[in-house]
Enzyme design. Sequence first.
Site, PDB file in Angstrom:
ATOM      1  N   LYS A   1      -2.365 -30.814 -60.707  1.00  0.00           N
ATOM      2  CA  LYS A   1      -0.941 -30.857 -61.070  1.00  0.00           C
ATOM      3  C   LYS A   1      -0.787 -30.805 -62.587  1.00  0.00           C
ATOM      4  CE  LYS A   1       0.311 -33.050 -56.793  1.00  0.00           C
ATOM      5  NZ  LYS A   1       0.286 -34.286 -56.006  1.00  0.00           N
TER       6      LYS A   1
ATOM      7  N   GLN B   1       1.055 -40.556 -56.495  1.00  0.00           N
ATOM      8  CA  GLN B   1       0.067 -39.876 -55.650  1.00  0.00           C
ATOM      9  C   GLN B   1      -0.250 -40.742 -54.434  1.00  0.00           C
ATOM     10  OE1 GLN B   1      -1.183 -36.674 -56.223  1.00  0.00           O
ATOM     11  NE2 GLN B   1      -1.970 -36.958 -54.152  1.00  0.00           N
TER      12      GLN B   1
ATOM     13  N   ASP C   1       9.284 -35.338 -55.665  1.00  0.00           N
ATOM     14  CA  ASP C   1       8.592 -35.187 -54.381  1.00  0.00           C
ATOM     15  C   ASP C   1       9.585 -35.111 -53.220  1.00  0.00           C
ATOM     16  OD1 ASP C   1       5.902 -34.815 -54.248  1.00  0.00           O
ATOM     17  OD2 ASP C   1       5.373 -36.936 -54.351  1.00  0.00           O
TER      18      ASP C   1
END
Length: 366
Positions: free
Chosen positions: A126, A170, A193
């Site tokens: 990322k 994460q 997200d």
Amino acid sequence: MASMMFTDCSSSTAAARLLPLSRSRLRSACTSIFIPRFVGTHPMGTNSLRTILTVHYSSSSSHVIKATMSTESFAKVIDGKAVAEQIRDEITAEVSRMKDAIGVVPGLAVILVGDRKDSATYVRNKKKACDSVGITSFEARLPEDSSEQEVLKFISGYNDDPSVHGILVQLPLPSHMNEQNILNAVSIEKDVDGFHPLNIGRLAMRGRDPLFVPCTPKGCIELLHRYGIDIKGKRAVVIGRSNIVGMPAALLLQSEDATVSIVHSRTKNPENIIKQADIIIAAVGQPNMVRGSWIKPGAVVIDVGINPVEDAKSRRGYRLVGDVCYEEACKVASAITPVPGGVGPMTIAMLLSNTLSSAKRAHNFQ
Ligand code: NAP
């Protein structure tokens, strides 16, 4: 009489042109030629024809004595890698336009707790992706035994930091942490997200737009759009109902006016339901579960699954396969995503896209 079969890709004319070749030249010509010929109205959304030329030649000489030709339909490959690259180029241009116009650079913060190797790899990827498009990345790495309070402190700091436009925690988190508490603490304005219950709630309600859509399902729909595949009025089946893929994918398809069924681990006779679908999104985590015979001819298949299976021939000892048996499905479907190279690259592209949208929204930049 011996016979040899080879495929020619371009057209029947090209195949015919090969006929006068000698047997040795025919052999060399047959090895790898397959350039799909598109049919239909949209070059990206239709399946391809492959022309099969069967050549019979005399066993005592090199003379070709008979050649027959037929066509087979093969699914168009939906190339997620190429689309993701195109999207990244678009994002790079927008990031630079924004920087030049108002001096603001989008920023993405990633919080990683613990030392899981796969999670560390995802975070590294990322960061690399952010660098490649000019988005600033921030990273907080906390040890496995950190407390929930410590994680919440970082989230709160990033929530208040105007140079951060997206926050990503994460997953999975260590088992002593309450995932729900932590995800809920991310400001909805920075929830790139798209997992915040308010964003999911808005996704589920008619007439309410979420600020962010979860990246993997958003990537699936983006692939359908970019390949000109109609969703409206189509019958869609989503296999899997997880919070991060299956459920939001079904909501998105429904919001685009598909008629949606969801298949999960308790569904009876899933193949009967899947067989009715014009569009299949498979997000199960079961290698090659969906067989060619479960697919309606001409259906579009989006395979989210990433499953390692043993492969002694591979240097790593394994290879990645999807939830759909690709070799069978590509002979029935009209379009299909490969694994790898289908949905996978789209997930990070959508994360970058969400971060850019967030920065634009925060600064009212069109
Ligand atoms: P998950 O949380 O484990 O959910 C799997 C879903 O599949 C569940 O809803 C489960 O049903 C259902 N299921 C399991 N076995 C089934 C069966 N035999 N028949 C029908 N349904 C079945 O997995 P996930 O996080 O959604 O991920 C799914 C796959 O996508 C995995 O291979 C994962 O690696 C991959 N993935 C890829 C990306 C990407 O970027 N390409 C991103 C995320 C995930 P129940 O609800 O009844 O248990």
